[in-house]
Design a protein around this motif. Structure first.
Motif, PDB file in Angstrom:
ATOM      1  N   LEU A 196      33.280  25.060  27.948  1.00  0.00           N
ATOM      2  CA  LEU A 196      32.518  25.213  29.194  1.00  0.00           C
ATOM      3  C   LEU A 196      31.383  26.211  29.070  1.00  0.00           C
ATOM      4  N   GLY A 197      31.442  27.081  28.077  1.00  0.00           N
ATOM      5  CA  GLY A 197      30.402  28.081  27.926  1.00  0.00           C
ATOM      6  C   GLY A 197      30.516  29.228  28.912  1.00  0.00           C
ATOM      7  N   ILE A 198      31.729  29.461  29.425  1.00  0.00           N
ATOM      8  CA  ILE A 198      31.969  30.564  30.355  1.00  0.00           C
ATOM      9  C   ILE A 198      33.225  31.304  29.905  1.00  0.00           C
ATOM     10  N   SER A 199      33.573  32.355  30.619  1.00  0.00           N
ATOM     11  CA  SER A 199      34.810  33.070  30.319  1.00  0.00           C
ATOM     12  C   SER A 199      35.982  32.384  31.015  1.00  0.00           C
ATOM     13  N   PHE A 200      37.186  32.872  30.754  1.00  0.00           N
ATOM     14  CA  PHE A 200      38.370  32.334  31.415  1.00  0.00           C
ATOM     15  C   PHE A 200      38.601  32.984  32.782  1.00  0.00           C
ATOM     16  N   CYS A 201      37.732  33.897  33.163  1.00  0.00           N
ATOM     17  CA  CYS A 201      37.734  34.468  34.513  1.00  0.00           C
ATOM     18  C   CYS A 201      36.569  33.864  35.267  1.00  0.00           C
ATOM     19  N   VAL A 202      36.828  33.384  36.501  1.00  0.00           N
ATOM     20  CA  VAL A 202      35.769  32.730  37.271  1.00  0.00           C
ATOM     21  C   VAL A 202      35.235  33.609  38.403  1.00  0.00           C
ATOM     22  N   GLY A 203      35.700  34.852  38.477  1.00  0.00           N
ATOM     23  CA  GLY A 203      35.118  35.798  39.420  1.00  0.00           C
ATOM     24  C   GLY A 203      35.509  35.619  40.867  1.00  0.00           C
ATOM     25  N   CYS A 204      36.705  35.083  41.135  1.00  0.00           N
ATOM     26  CA  CYS A 204      37.120  34.834  42.525  1.00  0.00           C
ATOM     27  C   CYS A 204      37.544  36.098  43.266  1.00  0.00           C
ATOM     28  N   GLY A 205      37.962  37.127  42.527  1.00  0.00           N
ATOM     29  CA  GLY A 205      38.352  38.390  43.139  1.00  0.00           C
ATOM     30  C   GLY A 205      39.791  38.486  43.582  1.00  0.00           C
ATOM     31  N   ARG A 206      40.589  37.438  43.360  1.00  0.00           N
ATOM     32  CA  ARG A 206      41.973  37.454  43.838  1.00  0.00           C
ATOM     33  C   ARG A 206      42.806  38.567  43.208  1.00  0.00           C
ATOM     34  N   CYS A 207      42.631  38.778  41.893  1.00  0.00           N
ATOM     35  CA  CYS A 207      43.498  39.746  41.210  1.00  0.00           C
ATOM     36  C   CYS A 207      43.319  41.152  41.763  1.00  0.00           C
ATOM     37  N   THR A 208      42.109  41.480  42.203  1.00  0.00           N
ATOM     38  CA  THR A 208      41.878  42.783  42.827  1.00  0.00           C
ATOM     39  C   THR A 208      42.358  42.798  44.266  1.00  0.00           C
ATOM     40  N   TYR A 209      42.006  41.768  45.013  1.00  0.00           N
ATOM     41  CA  TYR A 209      42.316  41.721  46.441  1.00  0.00           C
ATOM     42  C   TYR A 209      43.823  41.746  46.698  1.00  0.00           C
ATOM     43  N   PHE A 210      44.604  41.090  45.842  1.00  0.00           N
ATOM     44  CA  PHE A 210      46.040  40.983  46.069  1.00  0.00           C
ATOM     45  C   PHE A 210      46.860  41.908  45.184  1.00  0.00           C
ATOM     46  N   CYS A 211      46.235  42.880  44.543  1.00  0.00           N
ATOM     47  CA  CYS A 211      46.977  43.804  43.679  1.00  0.00           C
ATOM     48  C   CYS A 211      47.690  44.863  44.510  1.00  0.00           C
ATOM     49  N   PRO A 212      49.024  44.944  44.449  1.00  0.00           N
ATOM     50  CA  PRO A 212      49.760  45.948  45.231  1.00  0.00           C
ATOM     51  C   PRO A 212      49.432  47.378  44.819  1.00  0.00           C
ATOM     52  N   ALA A 213      48.974  47.568  43.589  1.00  0.00           N
ATOM     53  CA  ALA A 213      48.666  48.909  43.100  1.00  0.00           C
ATOM     54  C   ALA A 213      47.210  49.301  43.345  1.00  0.00           C
ATOM     55  N   GLY A 214      46.421  48.371  43.862  1.00  0.00           N
ATOM     56  CA  GLY A 214      45.028  48.682  44.158  1.00  0.00           C
ATOM     57  C   GLY A 214      44.145  48.776  42.929  1.00  0.00           C
ATOM     58  N   ILE A 215      44.507  48.093  41.863  1.00  0.00           N
ATOM     59  CA  ILE A 215      43.708  48.113  40.639  1.00  0.00           C
ATOM     60  C   ILE A 215      42.523  47.162  40.786  1.00  0.00           C
ATOM     61  N   SER A 216      41.343  47.650  40.490  1.00  0.00           N
ATOM     62  CA  SER A 216      40.130  46.846  40.603  1.00  0.00           C
ATOM     63  C   SER A 216      39.749  46.291  39.231  1.00  0.00           C
ATOM     64  N   PHE A 217      39.871  45.001  39.085  1.00  0.00           N
ATOM     65  CA  PHE A 217      39.526  44.327  37.834  1.00  0.00           C
ATOM     66  C   PHE A 217      38.052  44.554  37.492  1.00  0.00           C
ATOM     67  N   VAL A 218      37.187  44.383  38.465  1.00  0.00           N
ATOM     68  CA  VAL A 218      35.748  44.536  38.231  1.00  0.00           C
ATOM     69  C   VAL A 218      35.407  45.976  37.871  1.00  0.00           C
ATOM     70  N   LYS A 219      35.979  46.926  38.589  1.00  0.00           N
ATOM     71  CA  LYS A 219      35.666  48.323  38.310  1.00  0.00           C
ATOM     72  C   LYS A 219      36.092  48.712  36.904  1.00  0.00           C
ATOM     73  N   ASN A 220      37.240  48.196  36.464  1.00  0.00           N
ATOM     74  CA  ASN A 220      37.699  48.501  35.114  1.00  0.00           C
ATOM     75  C   ASN A 220      36.776  47.892  34.059  1.00  0.00           C
ATOM     76  N   LEU A 221      36.312  46.676  34.306  1.00  0.00           N
ATOM     77  CA  LEU A 221      35.383  46.050  33.368  1.00  0.00           C
ATOM     78  C   LEU A 221      34.061  46.801  33.334  1.00  0.00           C
ATOM     79  N   ARG A 222      33.594  47.236  34.479  1.00  0.00           N
ATOM     80  CA  ARG A 222      32.337  47.988  34.526  1.00  0.00           C
ATOM     81  C   ARG A 222      32.500  49.357  33.876  1.00  0.00           C
ATOM     82  N   THR A 223      33.708  49.912  33.906  1.00  0.00           N
ATOM     83  CA  THR A 223      33.979  51.161  33.197  1.00  0.00           C
ATOM     84  C   THR A 223      33.821  50.965  31.700  1.00  0.00           C
ATOM     85  N   ILE A 224      34.356  49.864  31.181  1.00  0.00           N
ATOM     86  CA  ILE A 224      34.218  49.557  29.758  1.00  0.00           C
ATOM     87  C   ILE A 224      32.747  49.376  29.389  1.00  0.00           C
ATOM     88  N   MET A 225      31.971  48.831  30.313  1.00  0.00           N
ATOM     89  CA  MET A 225      30.547  48.594  30.050  1.00  0.00           C
ATOM     90  C   MET A 225      29.693  49.835  30.283  1.00  0.00           C
TER      91      MET A 225
END
Length: 367
Positions: free
Chosen positions: A307-336
């Motif tokens: 497909l020429g894309i990543s296996f993440c499609v950017g829907c935001g569910r993993c952050t929105y529904f995380c009981p621990a409040g972990i932000s997937f995007v924020k962690n990726l931006r930290t790495i960057m």
């Protein structure tokens, strides 16, 4: 591609007509905060303006729990169990979820197609709908914010209705059978479509280049973020359950009390659970929570060559529904290098409440 217009006053009539093509499923509001795809009896229950459902549409094609075959040990026989799937219509998928199904197709419909997944994909009709992003959406960074294919029809919001893109022969047949509900697209409609898409593009929170992300993740395997965030992680698997592209499963044989007959089933598995990497001899390929946490980030951000894309499609569910409040995007931006170091004290109180509310909802949901 064919384009037609569905006037707003014909929307519910159109939804009723869709029931002629199979059971109709669409997003509905199931609590104060949450939406999910449910079977529709009253078309006025359908929610057109929602950000994300609890469960992704993959649950209709890759079942959370599914019987594969029955066996008889005494007779050394087994019988495959493939349901006689009736046609069904999924209405209201966002572009990111359509891409999520396309990602699953690359896994389950490759050179060795999964027959259980395949029969459902062949019976399902996909109708997409446009959306406005919220602060958790980042599909624009994943190039999954606009679907070119993967749908039978796609509805784009207009002030007085919907501009409809027809994507497949089935979509053409649906339109032709209900042609009196549709109109020709006008110049004004095209202008409104363009304005909506421009407004939508500007509404995304992040506008940056993530093309080198997967390489930075490999280079930063010892970044302090992994220890900090893995310590917070509850290893509950919510991120996998709600992800539209997670595809791991486990297989178990259920033997009856007579010890002679039984069946084999597969069910969703989570790479965040200790048992996921456990093999014979009590060896575990990912024995620590940190190794499992990091593996998910590497997996979701790896490159899907088909497909020429990543296996993440950017829907935001993993952050929105995380009981621990972990932000997937924020962690990726930290790495960057685009975020300050994330520490436990920076986690907000609002998101954990949302996550635990989700857990109570999902326990009572029949998926």
């Amino acid at each position: 591609m064919r384009y037609v217009k569905l006037p707003k006053e014909n929307t519910y009539a159109f939804l009723e007509r869709l029931k002629e093509w199979g059971k109709l499923y669409a997003p509905v509001k199931i609590s104060e905060k949450f939406y999910d795809f449910r079977e529709i009896d009253d078309v006025k229950q359908v929610e057109f303006s929602y950000n994300r459902t609890i469960m992704p549409p993959k649950k209709f094609f890759f079942l959370p729990r599914e019987k594969l075959f029955e066996f008889n040990l005494t007779k050394a026989e087994y019988r495959e169990v493939i349901e006689d799937v009736e046609p069904f219509v999924l209405f209201g998928l966002h572009a990111c979820d359509i891409f999520g199904l396309k990602v699953l197709d690359t896994v389950y419909l490759d050179e060795l197609p999964d027959k259980y997944y395949k029969v459902r994909r062949e019976k399902g009709i996909i109708i997409g709908i446009s959306c406005m992003p919220d602060e958790y959406c980042f599909c624009n960074l994943r190039e999954t914010d606009f679907a070119d294919d993967g749908f039978d029809l796609f509805l784009h919001e207009l002030p007085d209705g919907w501009l409809v893109r027809v994507g497949t022969p089935t979509g053409h047949r649906i339109v032709d059978k209900n042609i009196k509900l549709f109109e020709e697209v006008t110049t004004e409609d095209i202008c409104n479509f363009r304005e909506f898409e421009n407004k939508r593009s500007k509404a995304f929170k992040y506008h940056e280049d993530w093309s080198n992300l997967r390489y930075l993740l490999e280079l930063e395997m010892e970044h302090p973020m992994w220890d900090e965030q893995a310590e917070i992680c509850l290893a509950c698997g919510n991120c996998n359950t709600t992800c539209p592209t997670c595809r791991c499963y486990e297989v178990q044989d259920i033997v009856s009390l007579d010890g002679e007959t039984g069946y084999r089933e597969r069910r969703w598995d989570s790479c965040q659970l200790r048992s996921h990497g456990l093999v014979a001899g009590n060896h575990n390929f990912r024995p620590t929570k940190k190794s499992r946490f990091r593996n998910r980030y590497l997996c979701k951000n790896s490159y899907n060559e088909k497909l020429g894309i990543s296996f993440c499609v950017g829907c935001g569910r993993c952050t929105y529904f995380c009981p621990a409040g972990i932000s997937f995007v924020k962690n990726l931006r930290t790495i960057m290098g685009l975020e300050e170091k994330t520490c436990p004290s920076e986690i907000s109180e609002e998101i954990p409440k949302r996550g635990f509310a989700y857990a109570s909802e999902i326990r009572g949901e029949d998926i």
